[in-house]
Motif scaffolding. Structure first.
Motif, PDB file in Angstrom:
ATOM      1  N   VAL A   1       0.835  -1.204   0.000  1.00 45.98           N
ATOM      2  CA  VAL A   1       0.000   0.000   0.000  1.00 45.98           C
ATOM      3  C   VAL A   1       0.869   1.254   0.000  1.00 45.98           C
ATOM      4  O   VAL A   1       1.839   1.361   0.748  1.00 45.98           O
ATOM      5  CB  VAL A   1      -0.920   0.031   1.239  1.00 45.98           C
ATOM      6  N   ARG A   2       0.493   2.186  -0.856  1.00 46.21           N
ATOM      7  CA  ARG A   2       1.078   3.533  -0.826  1.00 46.21           C
ATOM      8  C   ARG A   2       0.044   4.481  -0.232  1.00 46.21           C
ATOM      9  O   ARG A   2      -1.084   4.548  -0.716  1.00 46.21           O
ATOM     10  CB  ARG A   2       1.477   3.983  -2.222  1.00 46.21           C
ATOM     11  N   MET A   3       0.448   5.199   0.801  1.00 50.70           N
ATOM     12  CA  MET A   3      -0.501   6.092   1.456  1.00 50.70           C
ATOM     13  C   MET A   3      -0.594   7.444   0.754  1.00 50.70           C
ATOM     14  O   MET A   3      -1.611   8.141   0.827  1.00 50.70           O
ATOM     15  CB  MET A   3      -0.120   6.268   2.920  1.00 50.70           C
ATOM     16  N   THR A   4       0.482   7.847   0.098  1.00 52.40           N
ATOM     17  CA  THR A   4       0.483   9.080  -0.687  1.00 52.40           C
ATOM     18  C   THR A   4       1.297   8.832  -1.953  1.00 52.40           C
ATOM     19  O   THR A   4       2.075   7.881  -2.019  1.00 52.40           O
ATOM     20  CB  THR A   4       1.095  10.261   0.076  1.00 52.40           C
ATOM     21  N   PRO A   5       1.168   9.681  -2.973  1.00 52.58           N
ATOM     22  CA  PRO A   5       1.936   9.475  -4.212  1.00 52.58           C
ATOM     23  C   PRO A   5       3.446   9.596  -4.026  1.00 52.58           C
ATOM     24  O   PRO A   5       4.213   9.109  -4.843  1.00 52.58           O
ATOM     25  CB  PRO A   5       1.416  10.594  -5.128  1.00 52.58           C
ATOM     26  N   SER A   6       3.865  10.244  -2.955  1.00 57.59           N
ATOM     27  CA  SER A   6       5.289  10.553  -2.796  1.00 57.59           C
ATOM     28  C   SER A   6       6.032   9.572  -1.905  1.00 57.59           C
ATOM     29  O   SER A   6       7.227   9.755  -1.653  1.00 57.59           O
ATOM     30  CB  SER A   6       5.449  11.974  -2.229  1.00 57.59           C
ATOM     31  N   VAL A   7       5.358   8.549  -1.414  1.00 54.79           N
ATOM     32  CA  VAL A   7       6.041   7.594  -0.546  1.00 54.79           C
ATOM     33  C   VAL A   7       6.069   6.217  -1.195  1.00 54.79           C
ATOM     34  O   VAL A   7       5.223   5.892  -2.025  1.00 54.79           O
ATOM     35  CB  VAL A   7       5.370   7.519   0.839  1.00 54.79           C
ATOM     36  N   VAL A   8       7.075   5.429  -0.812  1.00 51.99           N
ATOM     37  CA  VAL A   8       7.141   4.063  -1.318  1.00 51.99           C
ATOM     38  C   VAL A   8       6.098   3.215  -0.606  1.00 51.99           C
ATOM     39  O   VAL A   8       5.584   3.573   0.448  1.00 51.99           O
ATOM     40  CB  VAL A   8       8.557   3.478  -1.097  1.00 51.99           C
ATOM     41  N   GLN A   9       5.806   2.076  -1.192  1.00 55.13           N
ATOM     42  CA  GLN A   9       4.784   1.243  -0.580  1.00 55.13           C
ATOM     43  C   GLN A   9       5.299   0.574   0.679  1.00 55.13           C
ATOM     44  O   GLN A   9       6.491   0.363   0.861  1.00 55.13           O
ATOM     45  CB  GLN A   9       4.316   0.169  -1.566  1.00 55.13           C
ATOM     46  N   ARG A  10       4.379   0.260   1.560  1.00 52.35           N
ATOM     47  CA  ARG A  10       4.656  -0.570   2.723  1.00 52.35           C
ATOM     48  C   ARG A  10       3.790  -1.818   2.617  1.00 52.35           C
ATOM     49  O   ARG A  10       2.707  -1.787   2.027  1.00 52.35           O
ATOM     50  CB  ARG A  10       4.304   0.178   4.012  1.00 52.35           C
ATOM     51  N   ILE A  11       4.291  -2.899   3.179  1.00 56.03           N
ATOM     52  CA  ILE A  11       3.540  -4.151   3.184  1.00 56.03           C
ATOM     53  C   ILE A  11       2.750  -4.247   4.483  1.00 56.03           C
ATOM     54  O   ILE A  11       3.325  -4.120   5.573  1.00 56.03           O
ATOM     55  CB  ILE A  11       4.464  -5.364   3.047  1.00 56.03           C
ATOM     56  N   TYR A  12       1.469  -4.468   4.345  1.00 52.39           N
ATOM     57  CA  TYR A  12       0.596  -4.638   5.492  1.00 52.39           C
ATOM     58  C   TYR A  12       0.033  -6.051   5.500  1.00 52.39           C
ATOM     59  O   TYR A  12      -0.196  -6.652   4.438  1.00 52.39           O
ATOM     60  CB  TYR A  12      -0.551  -3.622   5.455  1.00 52.39           C
ATOM     61  N   TRP A  13      -0.211  -6.576   6.705  1.00 53.86           N
ATOM     62  CA  TRP A  13      -0.739  -7.927   6.873  1.00 53.86           C
ATOM     63  C   TRP A  13      -2.070  -7.888   7.611  1.00 53.86           C
ATOM     64  O   TRP A  13      -2.267  -7.075   8.529  1.00 53.86           O
ATOM     65  CB  TRP A  13       0.237  -8.776   7.677  1.00 53.86           C
ATOM     66  N   GLY A  14      -2.958  -8.789   7.229  1.00 48.45           N
ATOM     67  CA  GLY A  14      -4.178  -8.988   7.966  1.00 48.45           C
ATOM     68  C   GLY A  14      -3.930  -9.853   9.192  1.00 48.45           C
ATOM     69  O   GLY A  14      -2.830 -10.376   9.400  1.00 48.45           O
ATOM     70  N   GLN A  15      -4.978 -10.043   9.979  1.00 50.08           N
ATOM     71  CA  GLN A  15      -4.840 -10.706  11.273  1.00 50.08           C
ATOM     72  C   GLN A  15      -4.860 -12.227  11.185  1.00 50.08           C
ATOM     73  O   GLN A  15      -4.546 -12.885  12.154  1.00 50.08           O
ATOM     74  CB  GLN A  15      -5.964 -10.245  12.219  1.00 50.08           C
ATOM     75  N   GLY A  16      -5.208 -12.778  10.047  1.00 49.79           N
ATOM     76  CA  GLY A  16      -5.262 -14.223   9.924  1.00 49.79           C
ATOM     77  C   GLY A  16      -6.652 -14.774  10.171  1.00 49.79           C
ATOM     78  O   GLY A  16      -7.365 -14.289  11.062  1.00 49.79           O
ATOM     79  N   THR A  17      -7.006 -15.768   9.390  1.00 51.78           N
ATOM     80  CA  THR A  17      -8.285 -16.437   9.573  1.00 51.78           C
ATOM     81  C   THR A  17      -8.050 -17.942   9.473  1.00 51.78           C
ATOM     82  O   THR A  17      -7.340 -18.415   8.585  1.00 51.78           O
ATOM     83  CB  THR A  17      -9.327 -15.945   8.540  1.00 51.78           C
ATOM     84  N   GLN A  18      -8.635 -18.689  10.399  1.00 52.54           N
ATOM     85  CA  GLN A  18      -8.395 -20.135  10.490  1.00 52.54           C
ATOM     86  C   GLN A  18      -9.233 -20.889   9.461  1.00 52.54           C
ATOM     87  O   GLN A  18     -10.456 -20.674   9.370  1.00 52.54           O
ATOM     88  CB  GLN A  18      -8.721 -20.650  11.888  1.00 52.54           C
ATOM     89  N   VAL A  19      -8.590 -21.765   8.729  1.00 53.95           N
ATOM     90  CA  VAL A  19      -9.274 -22.699   7.828  1.00 53.95           C
ATOM     91  C   VAL A  19      -8.942 -24.110   8.301  1.00 53.95           C
ATOM     92  O   VAL A  19      -7.769 -24.476   8.402  1.00 53.95           O
ATOM     93  CB  VAL A  19      -8.829 -22.496   6.373  1.00 53.95           C
ATOM     94  N   THR A  20      -9.976 -24.883   8.590  1.00 51.15           N
ATOM     95  CA  THR A  20      -9.792 -26.254   9.042  1.00 51.15           C
ATOM     96  C   THR A  20     -10.567 -27.176   8.115  1.00 51.15           C
ATOM     97  O   THR A  20     -11.774 -27.003   7.939  1.00 51.15           O
ATOM     98  CB  THR A  20     -10.267 -26.436  10.483  1.00 51.15           C
ATOM     99  N   VAL A  21      -9.861 -28.138   7.544  1.00 52.34           N
ATOM    100  CA  VAL A  21     -10.478 -29.100   6.625  1.00 52.34           C
ATOM    101  C   VAL A  21     -10.474 -30.456   7.308  1.00 52.34           C
ATOM    102  O   VAL A  21      -9.411 -30.995   7.641  1.00 52.34           O
ATOM    103  CB  VAL A  21      -9.724 -29.166   5.292  1.00 52.34           C
ATOM    104  N   SER A  22     -11.656 -31.002   7.519  1.00 55.85           N
ATOM    105  CA  SER A  22     -11.767 -32.302   8.172  1.00 55.85           C
ATOM    106  C   SER A  22     -11.833 -33.397   7.118  1.00 55.85           C
ATOM    107  O   SER A  22     -12.510 -33.255   6.098  1.00 55.85           O
ATOM    108  CB  SER A  22     -13.006 -32.339   9.055  1.00 55.85           C
ATOM    109  N   SER A  23     -11.132 -34.485   7.390  1.00 60.93           N
ATOM    110  CA  SER A  23     -11.097 -35.589   6.412  1.00 60.93           C
ATOM    111  C   SER A  23     -12.111 -36.655   6.757  1.00 60.93           C
ATOM    112  O   SER A  23     -12.747 -36.619   7.810  1.00 60.93           O
ATOM    113  CB  SER A  23      -9.697 -36.179   6.362  1.00 60.93           C
TER     114      SER A  23
END
Length: 120
Positions: free
Chosen positions: A98-120
């Motif tokens: 994400v770039r917050m303004t046109p004059s700055v380089v991008q920063r990488i942001y992460w979400g909080q995570g979501t659990q996926v469970t697959v049962s066999s």
């Protein structure tokens, strides 16, 4: 800037889930967006990425089963997961450059995570 992931849950093998991740806050532009996952005792690994122009990249383990897409107007990335197998069980994280303004380089942001469970 915040990334909010949703859509995880418990599903039987062979089933489907759709994850969503929306970026919000002070945003000028969003470049690459992606999904990663981390299973217990394992390192975080790439699942899929998508550029702002729509070019996609997938891990070999999910090719043909998962589809990444994005809505640039909503700054949202999706992950459609079909034909799920037990090995897909993990916490799924989204990220975005994400770039917050046109004059700055991008920063990488992460979400909080979501659990996926697959049962066999």
């Amino acid at each position: 800037v915040q990334l909010q992931a949703s859509g995880g849950g418990l599903v039987q093998a062979g089933g489907s889930l759709r994850l969503s991740c929306a970026a919000s806050g002070s945003i000028f532009s969003v470049n690459d967006m992606g999904w990663y996952r981390q299973a217990p005792g394992k390192q975080r690994e790439l699942v899929a990425t998508i550029t702002s122009g729509g070019r996609k990249n997938y891990a070999d383990s999910v090719k043909g089963r998962f589809t990444i897409s994005r809505d640039n107007a909503k700054n949202t990335v999706y992950l459609q997961m079909d034909s799920l197998i037990s090995e897909d069980t993990a916490v799924y994280f989204c990220n975005a450059g994400v770039r917050m303004t046109p004059s700055v380089v991008q920063r990488i942001y992460w979400g909080q995570g979501t659990q996926v469970t697959v049962s066999s």
